[in-house]
Design a protein around this motif. Structure first.
Motif, PDB file in Angstrom:
ATOM      1  N   ARG A 143       0.837  -1.212   0.000  1.00 29.31           N
ATOM      2  CA  ARG A 143       0.000   0.000   0.000  1.00 29.31           C
ATOM      3  C   ARG A 143       0.866   1.255   0.000  1.00 29.31           C
ATOM      4  N   ARG A 144       1.916   1.242   0.806  1.00 27.42           N
ATOM      5  CA  ARG A 144       2.802   2.400   0.846  1.00 27.42           C
ATOM      6  C   ARG A 144       3.436   2.638  -0.522  1.00 27.42           C
ATOM      7  N   ALA A 145       3.860   1.576  -1.183  1.00 27.27           N
ATOM      8  CA  ALA A 145       4.458   1.713  -2.516  1.00 27.27           C
ATOM      9  C   ALA A 145       3.441   2.226  -3.532  1.00 27.27           C
ATOM     10  N   LEU A 146       2.205   1.758  -3.448  1.00 32.33           N
ATOM     11  CA  LEU A 146       1.161   2.231  -4.346  1.00 32.33           C
ATOM     12  C   LEU A 146       0.916   3.725  -4.169  1.00 32.33           C
ATOM     13  N   VAL A 147       0.820   4.161  -2.928  1.00 31.26           N
ATOM     14  CA  VAL A 147       0.577   5.577  -2.655  1.00 31.26           C
ATOM     15  C   VAL A 147       1.714   6.436  -3.205  1.00 31.26           C
ATOM     16  N   THR A 148       2.943   5.990  -3.003  1.00 29.55           N
ATOM     17  CA  THR A 148       4.085   6.744  -3.530  1.00 29.55           C
ATOM     18  C   THR A 148       4.088   6.739  -5.051  1.00 29.55           C
ATOM     19  N   ALA A 149       3.941   5.557  -5.644  1.00 32.50           N
ATOM     20  CA  ALA A 149       4.091   5.404  -7.092  1.00 32.50           C
ATOM     21  C   ALA A 149       2.984   6.073  -7.878  1.00 32.50           C
ATOM     22  N   ARG A 150       1.764   6.071  -7.368  1.00 29.11           N
ATOM     23  CA  ARG A 150       0.625   6.533  -8.149  1.00 29.11           C
ATOM     24  C   ARG A 150      -0.073   7.786  -7.617  1.00 29.11           C
ATOM     25  N   LEU A 151       0.239   8.206  -6.379  1.00 33.20           N
ATOM     26  CA  LEU A 151      -0.508   9.324  -5.799  1.00 33.20           C
ATOM     27  C   LEU A 151       0.365  10.437  -5.219  1.00 33.20           C
ATOM     28  N   ASP A 152       1.656  10.215  -5.090  1.00 35.44           N
ATOM     29  CA  ASP A 152       2.546  11.177  -4.453  1.00 35.44           C
ATOM     30  C   ASP A 152       3.041  12.209  -5.469  1.00 35.44           C
ATOM     31  N   ARG A 153       2.543  13.432  -5.379  1.00 44.53           N
ATOM     32  CA  ARG A 153       2.888  14.456  -6.361  1.00 44.53           C
ATOM     33  C   ARG A 153       4.357  14.857  -6.301  1.00 44.53           C
ATOM     34  N   ALA A 154       4.947  14.776  -5.122  1.00 42.14           N
ATOM     35  CA  ALA A 154       6.371  15.066  -5.024  1.00 42.14           C
ATOM     36  C   ALA A 154       7.178  14.042  -5.816  1.00 42.14           C
ATOM     37  N   PHE A 155       6.746  12.782  -5.763  1.00 45.85           N
ATOM     38  CA  PHE A 155       7.421  11.730  -6.525  1.00 45.85           C
ATOM     39  C   PHE A 155       7.205  11.926  -8.028  1.00 45.85           C
ATOM     40  N   PHE A 156       6.002  12.354  -8.432  1.00 39.77           N
ATOM     41  CA  PHE A 156       5.694  12.536  -9.849  1.00 39.77           C
ATOM     42  C   PHE A 156       6.729  13.422 -10.551  1.00 39.77           C
ATOM     43  N   ALA A 157       7.192  14.447  -9.842  1.00 40.19           N
ATOM     44  CA  ALA A 157       8.072  15.431 -10.465  1.00 40.19           C
ATOM     45  C   ALA A 157       9.523  15.344  -9.995  1.00 40.19           C
ATOM     46  N   ALA A 158       9.840  14.374  -9.145  1.00 43.54           N
ATOM     47  CA  ALA A 158      11.200  14.263  -8.605  1.00 43.54           C
ATOM     48  C   ALA A 158      12.190  13.905  -9.707  1.00 43.54           C
ATOM     49  N   GLU A 159      13.423  14.366  -9.564  1.00 44.69           N
ATOM     50  CA  GLU A 159      14.447  14.079 -10.563  1.00 44.69           C
ATOM     51  C   GLU A 159      14.868  12.620 -10.548  1.00 44.69           C
ATOM     52  N   ASP A 160      14.840  11.983  -9.382  1.00 49.89           N
ATOM     53  CA  ASP A 160      15.190  10.567  -9.311  1.00 49.89           C
ATOM     54  C   ASP A 160      14.058   9.805  -8.624  1.00 49.89           C
ATOM     55  N   PRO A 161      14.015   8.492  -8.808  1.00 51.42           N
ATOM     56  CA  PRO A 161      12.907   7.684  -8.278  1.00 51.42           C
ATOM     57  C   PRO A 161      13.144   7.106  -6.890  1.00 51.42           C
ATOM     58  N   GLU A 162      14.166   7.588  -6.176  1.00 51.94           N
ATOM     59  CA  GLU A 162      14.558   6.952  -4.915  1.00 51.94           C
ATOM     60  C   GLU A 162      13.454   6.953  -3.870  1.00 51.94           C
ATOM     61  N   ARG A 163      12.572   7.911  -3.938  1.00 50.65           N
ATOM     62  CA  ARG A 163      11.453   7.957  -2.984  1.00 50.65           C
ATOM     63  C   ARG A 163      10.665   6.649  -3.015  1.00 50.65           C
ATOM     64  N   LEU A 164      10.587   6.016  -4.186  1.00 47.28           N
ATOM     65  CA  LEU A 164       9.924   4.721  -4.329  1.00 47.28           C
ATOM     66  C   LEU A 164      10.910   3.562  -4.248  1.00 47.28           C
ATOM     67  N   VAL A 165      12.025   3.678  -4.924  1.00 51.66           N
ATOM     68  CA  VAL A 165      12.977   2.572  -5.037  1.00 51.66           C
ATOM     69  C   VAL A 165      13.445   2.076  -3.676  1.00 51.66           C
ATOM     70  N   ARG A 166      13.678   2.968  -2.744  1.00 48.49           N
ATOM     71  CA  ARG A 166      14.200   2.548  -1.437  1.00 48.49           C
ATOM     72  C   ARG A 166      13.196   1.750  -0.617  1.00 48.49           C
ATOM     73  N   GLN A 167      11.951   1.652  -1.075  1.00 50.51           N
ATOM     74  CA  GLN A 167      10.948   0.849  -0.371  1.00 50.51           C
ATOM     75  C   GLN A 167      11.045  -0.638  -0.728  1.00 50.51           C
ATOM     76  N   PHE A 168      11.927  -0.984  -1.685  1.00 53.28           N
ATOM     77  CA  PHE A 168      12.052  -2.358  -2.148  1.00 53.28           C
ATOM     78  C   PHE A 168      13.267  -3.047  -1.527  1.00 53.28           C
ATOM     79  N   ALA A 169      13.305  -4.373  -1.667  1.00 54.07           N
ATOM     80  CA  ALA A 169      14.452  -5.140  -1.187  1.00 54.07           C
ATOM     81  C   ALA A 169      15.726  -4.605  -1.836  1.00 54.07           C
ATOM     82  N   PRO A 170      16.843  -4.553  -1.110  1.00 57.52           N
ATOM     83  CA  PRO A 170      18.089  -4.017  -1.691  1.00 57.52           C
ATOM     84  C   PRO A 170      18.470  -4.658  -3.014  1.00 57.52           C
ATOM     85  N   ASP A 171      18.294  -5.980  -3.149  1.00 57.32           N
ATOM     86  CA  ASP A 171      18.670  -6.659  -4.384  1.00 57.32           C
ATOM     87  C   ASP A 171      17.773  -6.291  -5.561  1.00 57.32           C
ATOM     88  N   ALA A 172      16.617  -5.703  -5.293  1.00 59.20           N
ATOM     89  CA  ALA A 172      15.686  -5.352  -6.365  1.00 59.20           C
ATOM     90  C   ALA A 172      15.941  -3.965  -6.924  1.00 59.20           C
TER      91      ALA A 172
END
Length: 323
Positions: A143-172
């Protein structure tokens, strides 16, 4: 599934299509386009292998979805078969916003929930080798990843995707970062094209979440969470016609969390096993780059028999391309 390396060019040149017929050179009649005339859809597919130490990307060719737009992309009217819900515990969006005037008026999204209120989690239960707490934790991660990926306006315009990427397993994470450079992340994440602006209204959301315990091809025990959502975004537009400013994204994503006893610590956490999506009323060139921009209406082509199908999470994602 189609390997994009061998797929034919989905955007043939006008020379390849042959001479342009005389009727296309005639002036456009002064008629307001209907809903079907405003439909521009592309289907993007992305699949990845699960828990193999590193994510293996299987890029799938872009397909499109129903509607009518440019004269170099006609599609015959098609039926919209429904999607069979996956087995296991599931929850469906149920909240509806109060009736108000806004960009969603005249579209099915007017009855959708606002923002994160549309993401309902199923009840966590002990499932297979996973305890109730492990299931609850995995659902919360999704749910947290969904909210970031599809609803977080700060993420929509961020230069890098780390706001979402860091929510995943390190190997992913390394392969996820590649998705954002190639545009394949469009299947599970929203990024706005430069210059695109949303209204102050919250996106509208409808869909469902389900989960089950299973094993991957290597015998690793995983909790598999399947999400199926329609996201409706209100873009700024001068048009007053219903739905002209609404971009719709329909995605289905299979998320996985491995049992902690079966993997190294660096592989513990959230992974994406598979993601499929399409976008409607979009700028196709931007969508190919993994970005959302409002499309430009055009005339011609056959009308889709059910233009509202793009708003229905139970309709298939396998629709013909109109880009």
């Amino acid at each position: 599934m189609t390997d994009p390396r061998s797929a034919p060019d989905p955007h043939p040149s006008h020379e390849a299509l042959g001479p342009v017929p005389d009727w296309l050179r005639q002036s456009t009649p002064d008629v307001r386009p209907g809903l079907a005339d405003r439909l521009r859809i592309r289907l993007g597919r992305h699949s990845v292998a699960l828990l193999g130490g590193a994510l293996v990307l299987l890029l799938l060719a872009c397909f499109g979805a129903a509607g009518l737009l440019s004269y170099d992309g006609f599609a015959r009217p098609v039926a919209h078969p429904t999607i069979s819900p996956p087995s296991g515990e599931q929850a469906v969006s149920s909240a509806s916003p109060p009736p108000t005037a806004g960009p969603f008026d005249g579209t099915p999204a007017a009855g959708f929930a606002e923002g994160a209120a549309g993401i309902a989690l199923p009840r966590a239960r002990r499932t297979g080798a996973f305890t109730e707490k492990q299931v609850a934790d995995a659902l919360a991660k999704v749910r947290r990843a969904l909210v970031t990926a599809r609803l977080d306006r700060a993420f929509f315009a961020a230069e890098d995707p780390e706001r979402l990427v860091r929510q995943f397993a390190p190997d992913a994470r390394a392969d996820l970062r590649k998705d954002f450079t190639t545009g394949d992340a469009v299947s599970y994440a929203t990024r706005l094209a430069p210059g695109s602006r949303l209204t102050a209204d919250q996106p509208r959301v409808r869909g469902r979440i389900s989960y089950r315990a299973t094993k991957d091809a290597g015998g690793i025990r995983v909790l598999e969470v399947t999400t199926n959502f329609v996201w409706a975004y209100p873009f700024l537009t001068a048009s007053m016609a219903a739905g002209d400013g609404v971009v719709v994204v329909h995605d289905t994503v299979v998320w996985s969390v491995a049992h902690p006893d079966d993997v190294h610590r660096s592989s513990a956490g959230l992974w994406i096993d598979k993601a499929d999506s399409y976008g409607s009323n979009i700028d196709c060139a931007a969508f190919d780059k993994g970005l959302l921009r409002l499309g430009t209406p055009s005339f011609g082509g056959p009308a889709d028999p059910d233009p509202d199908a793009v708003y229905d999470p139970d309709k298939t994602l396998d629709l013909p391309d109109t880009c």
